[in-house]
Design an enzyme around this catalytic site. Structure first.
Site, PDB file in Angstrom:
ATOM      1  N   THR A 189       6.178   8.456  10.256  1.00 51.43           N
ATOM      2  CA  THR A 189       6.794   7.161   9.941  1.00 51.43           C
ATOM      3  C   THR A 189       6.644   6.832   8.248  1.00 51.43           C
ATOM      4  O   THR A 189       6.996   5.799   7.830  1.00 51.43           O
ATOM      5  CB  THR A 189       6.209   6.090  11.011  1.00 51.43           C
ATOM      6  OG1 THR A 189       4.721   6.050  10.684  1.00 51.43           O
ATOM      7  CG2 THR A 189       6.640   6.422  12.131  1.00 51.43           C
ATOM      8  N   ARG A 204       0.760  -0.999   0.053  1.00 53.02           N
ATOM      9  CA  ARG A 204       0.094  -0.098  -0.016  1.00 53.02           C
ATOM     10  C   ARG A 204       0.727   1.251   0.042  1.00 53.02           C
ATOM     11  O   ARG A 204       2.059   1.068   0.370  1.00 53.02           O
ATOM     12  CB  ARG A 204      -0.884  -0.015   1.430  1.00 53.02           C
ATOM     13  CG  ARG A 204      -0.353   0.142   2.648  1.00 53.02           C
ATOM     14  CD  ARG A 204       0.130   1.403   3.240  1.00 53.02           C
ATOM     15  NE  ARG A 204       0.352   1.507   4.484  1.00 53.02           N
ATOM     16  CZ  ARG A 204       1.174   2.234   5.057  1.00 53.02           C
ATOM     17  NH1 ARG A 204       1.840   3.481   4.281  1.00 53.02           N
ATOM     18  NH2 ARG A 204       1.219   2.381   6.341  1.00 53.02           N
ATOM     19  N   ARG A 214      -5.418   6.018   0.927  1.00 56.10           N
ATOM     20  CA  ARG A 214      -4.712   4.814   1.055  1.00 56.10           C
ATOM     21  C   ARG A 214      -4.981   3.953  -0.134  1.00 56.10           C
ATOM     22  O   ARG A 214      -6.065   3.432  -0.213  1.00 56.10           O
ATOM     23  CB  ARG A 214      -4.849   4.122   2.388  1.00 56.10           C
ATOM     24  CG  ARG A 214      -4.251   4.967   3.556  1.00 56.10           C
ATOM     25  CD  ARG A 214      -2.688   4.400   3.694  1.00 56.10           C
ATOM     26  NE  ARG A 214      -2.001   5.056   4.733  1.00 56.10           N
ATOM     27  CZ  ARG A 214      -2.098   4.725   6.163  1.00 56.10           C
ATOM     28  NH1 ARG A 214      -2.608   3.459   6.396  1.00 56.10           N
ATOM     29  NH2 ARG A 214      -1.429   5.384   7.145  1.00 56.10           N
ATOM     30  N   ARG A 267       4.935  -7.250  13.473  1.00 58.58           N
ATOM     31  CA  ARG A 267       4.141  -7.287  14.454  1.00 58.58           C
ATOM     32  C   ARG A 267       2.729  -8.189  14.540  1.00 58.58           C
ATOM     33  O   ARG A 267       3.236  -9.061  13.326  1.00 58.58           O
ATOM     34  CB  ARG A 267       3.647  -5.614  14.287  1.00 58.58           C
ATOM     35  CG  ARG A 267       2.862  -5.384  13.078  1.00 58.58           C
ATOM     36  CD  ARG A 267       2.469  -4.018  12.861  1.00 58.58           C
ATOM     37  NE  ARG A 267       1.701  -3.760  11.857  1.00 58.58           N
ATOM     38  CZ  ARG A 267       1.458  -2.438  11.420  1.00 58.58           C
ATOM     39  NH1 ARG A 267       2.065  -1.443  12.028  1.00 58.58           N
ATOM     40  NH2 ARG A 267       0.594  -2.181  10.235  1.00 58.58           N
ATOM     41  N   GLU A 292      -0.672  -2.568  14.322  1.00 55.72           N
ATOM     42  CA  GLU A 292       0.144  -2.061  15.025  1.00 55.72           C
ATOM     43  C   GLU A 292      -0.486  -2.209  16.306  1.00 55.72           C
ATOM     44  O   GLU A 292      -1.713  -2.057  16.647  1.00 55.72           O
ATOM     45  CB  GLU A 292       0.422  -0.519  14.560  1.00 55.72           C
ATOM     46  CG  GLU A 292       1.543   0.109  15.541  1.00 55.72           C
ATOM     47  CD  GLU A 292       1.979   1.433  14.744  1.00 55.72           C
ATOM     48  OE1 GLU A 292       2.962   2.006  15.234  1.00 55.72           O
ATOM     49  OE2 GLU A 292       1.078   1.734  13.983  1.00 55.72           O
ATOM     50  N   CYS A 348       1.288  10.973   9.540  1.00 54.48           N
ATOM     51  CA  CYS A 348       2.391  10.182  10.438  1.00 54.48           C
ATOM     52  C   CYS A 348       3.535  10.277   9.823  1.00 54.48           C
ATOM     53  O   CYS A 348       4.027   9.997   8.575  1.00 54.48           O
ATOM     54  CB  CYS A 348       1.971   8.919  10.645  1.00 54.48           C
ATOM     55  SG  CYS A 348       3.070   8.008  12.089  1.00 54.48           S
ATOM     56  N   ARG A 365       4.124   0.690   2.038  1.00 57.17           N
ATOM     57  CA  ARG A 365       4.553  -0.511   3.048  1.00 57.17           C
ATOM     58  C   ARG A 365       3.910  -1.720   2.522  1.00 57.17           C
ATOM     59  O   ARG A 365       2.856  -2.021   2.250  1.00 57.17           O
ATOM     60  CB  ARG A 365       3.448  -0.264   4.245  1.00 57.17           C
ATOM     61  CG  ARG A 365       3.618  -1.280   5.424  1.00 57.17           C
ATOM     62  CD  ARG A 365       2.508  -0.965   6.555  1.00 57.17           C
ATOM     63  NE  ARG A 365       2.897  -2.107   7.723  1.00 57.17           N
ATOM     64  CZ  ARG A 365       2.272  -3.282   7.827  1.00 57.17           C
ATOM     65  NH1 ARG A 365       1.407  -3.565   7.014  1.00 57.17           N
ATOM     66  NH2 ARG A 365       2.660  -4.018   8.859  1.00 57.17           N
ATOM     67  N   GLU A 417      -6.607   7.604   7.843  1.00 57.70           N
ATOM     68  CA  GLU A 417      -5.770   8.476   8.616  1.00 57.70           C
ATOM     69  C   GLU A 417      -5.038   9.331   7.487  1.00 57.70           C
ATOM     70  O   GLU A 417      -4.701  10.514   7.703  1.00 57.70           O
ATOM     71  CB  GLU A 417      -4.523   7.459   8.926  1.00 57.70           C
ATOM     72  CG  GLU A 417      -3.103   7.956   9.360  1.00 57.70           C
ATOM     73  CD  GLU A 417      -2.129   7.043   9.984  1.00 57.70           C
ATOM     74  OE1 GLU A 417      -1.225   7.262  10.040  1.00 57.70           O
ATOM     75  OE2 GLU A 417      -2.590   5.910  10.712  1.00 57.70           O
TER      76      GLU A 417
END
Length: 382
Positions: free
Chosen positions: A294, A147, A250, A330, A335, A292, A301, A246
């Protein structure tokens, strides 16, 4: 006013406006002072606490972005949730510029040394033919997903979006998605009109996002829920786009099994088609801008759900491989979730300072090594 603060009061190349000017409300100043004391007295070490020292705090607490974002908007989630690993979000694109002495240090720490003098490479999706099916026999990889996130130019991020902004972003994005061709064609399902039964099924099938993440809630990212939110799904449920979760957008490609080339090529084609119709926020230095820090840079990702029943018993060995290939390991629930039934969610950790292809290749190489170690571990321990 210091020279560093003066440097903030200049034209920002992200928005072409003057950043840093404005009056921070007195009640926000008090919130900030209380927040700093809270962080100082906390025994937990997030990246926010590590890098927000008194000098940095004093330098930034009186600054404000053109959208009215303050330092409090950036750090609120990390103060409310002291268990945060990072603890900071950007309420708008300009926050990366106005509060850069804090963001830059956190970005460098999280992204393996990406310094404030470094620049994100231009987009490069590479050659899909150089990637291989990670698990052609289907013994280890349950599913593969790649993604990326995008933010539309001209809009703040979630904490500063008005109700009209959510509606406008949704309309622009869905108009673009209706033009997709081939196996990307699908249907948009607005969250506001979705029945509880459909919502539950899509969430259970790991297709739909949901409200309730405490970190996003504390960052004021759930305003006007579910207005302007929804999911676009193709007919095969192998491609989807989340709208106003978020990030504004996405874009997600996925398949059962380990056929990474197929999943990745679908994402590349989707991004190319969508970028012909929408303009996304991008910085020369930080790459694509996201809520974010990150997720900056490529925003890529690439992940697998993978069965590692043997290697999972040796967490030290697992962590060694993860560190070597810059992987994040994870639980499959996302998360902050636990590992169940020996199945891990493994993804690339680095997203900035390398190309899209290089980010995916790190996950590709790391997963192949994990499978190799899993096989060796099983033989040795028998």
């Amino acid at each position: 006013m210091s020279s560093a603060t003066n440097e903030k009061l200049k034209q920002c190349n992200m928005c072409h406006t003057v950043c840093g000017k404005g009056k921070v409300p007195e009640e926000v100043v008090q919130e900030l002072d209380d927040a700093f004391e809270c962080l100082e007295s906390s025994p937990i070490m997030s990246l926010l606490k590590k890098h927000l020292n008194k000098n940095v705090f004093d330098e930034l607490k009186d600054l404000i972005t053109p959208y009215g974002s303050t330092l409090w908007d950036c750090i609120k989630s990390g103060v409310v949730n002291l268990d945060s690993g990072v603890g900071i979000y950007a309420p708008d694109a300009q926050a990366y510029h106005v509060f850069d002495i804090l963001f830059d240090n956190i970005i460098e720490d999280y992204h393996n040394g990406f310094k404030y003098t470094d620049k994100q490479p231009l987009p490069d999706w590479g050659k899909v033919s150089t990637l291989q099916n990670l698990d052609p026999l289907g013994r280890y990889v349950v599913s593969t997903r790649v993604r990326c996130g995008r933010s539309l130019e001209g809009y703040p991020f979630n904490p500063k979006m008005k109700e009209d902004d959510y509606v406008a972003v949704e309309k622009k994005v869905t108009n673009a998605l209706r033009e997709l061709k081939g196996d990307l064609k699908g249907v948009y399902y607005p969250l506001a009109d979705m029945s509880p039964e459909v919502q539950k099924k899509l969430t259970t099938d790991h297709l739909l996002f949901k409200e309730g993440d405490k970190y996003l809630e504390a960052a004021d990212a759930n305003h006007y829920w579910p207005v302007g939110r929804g999911i676009f799904l193709n007919n095969e449920n192998t491609f989807m786009v989340w709208v106003n979760e978020e990030d504004h957008v996405r874009i997600i490609s996925m398949n059962e099994g380990g056929n990474l080339p197929k999943v990745y090529s679908r994402l590349v084609e989707a991004v190319r088609q969508i970028e012909k119709r929408l303009a996304f926020a991008r910085s020369v230095r930080l790459g694509y801008l996201t809520f974010c820090p990150t997720n900056l840079g490529t925003t890529i990702r690439a992940s697998v759900h993978i069965k590692l029943p043997n290697l999972g018993k040796d967490t030290e060995e697992l962590e060694l491989v993860a560190d070597e290939f810059h992987l994040q390991v994870r639980g499959t629930g996302g998360e902050h979730t636990e590992v169940k039934d020996g199945i891990y969610d493994v993804s690339n950790k680095r997203r900035i300072g390398l190309t899209e292809y290089e980010a995916v290749k790190e996950m590709h190489d790391g997963v192949l090594e994990l499978i190799k170690r899993e096989q060796e571990f099983g033989v040795v321990k028998k």
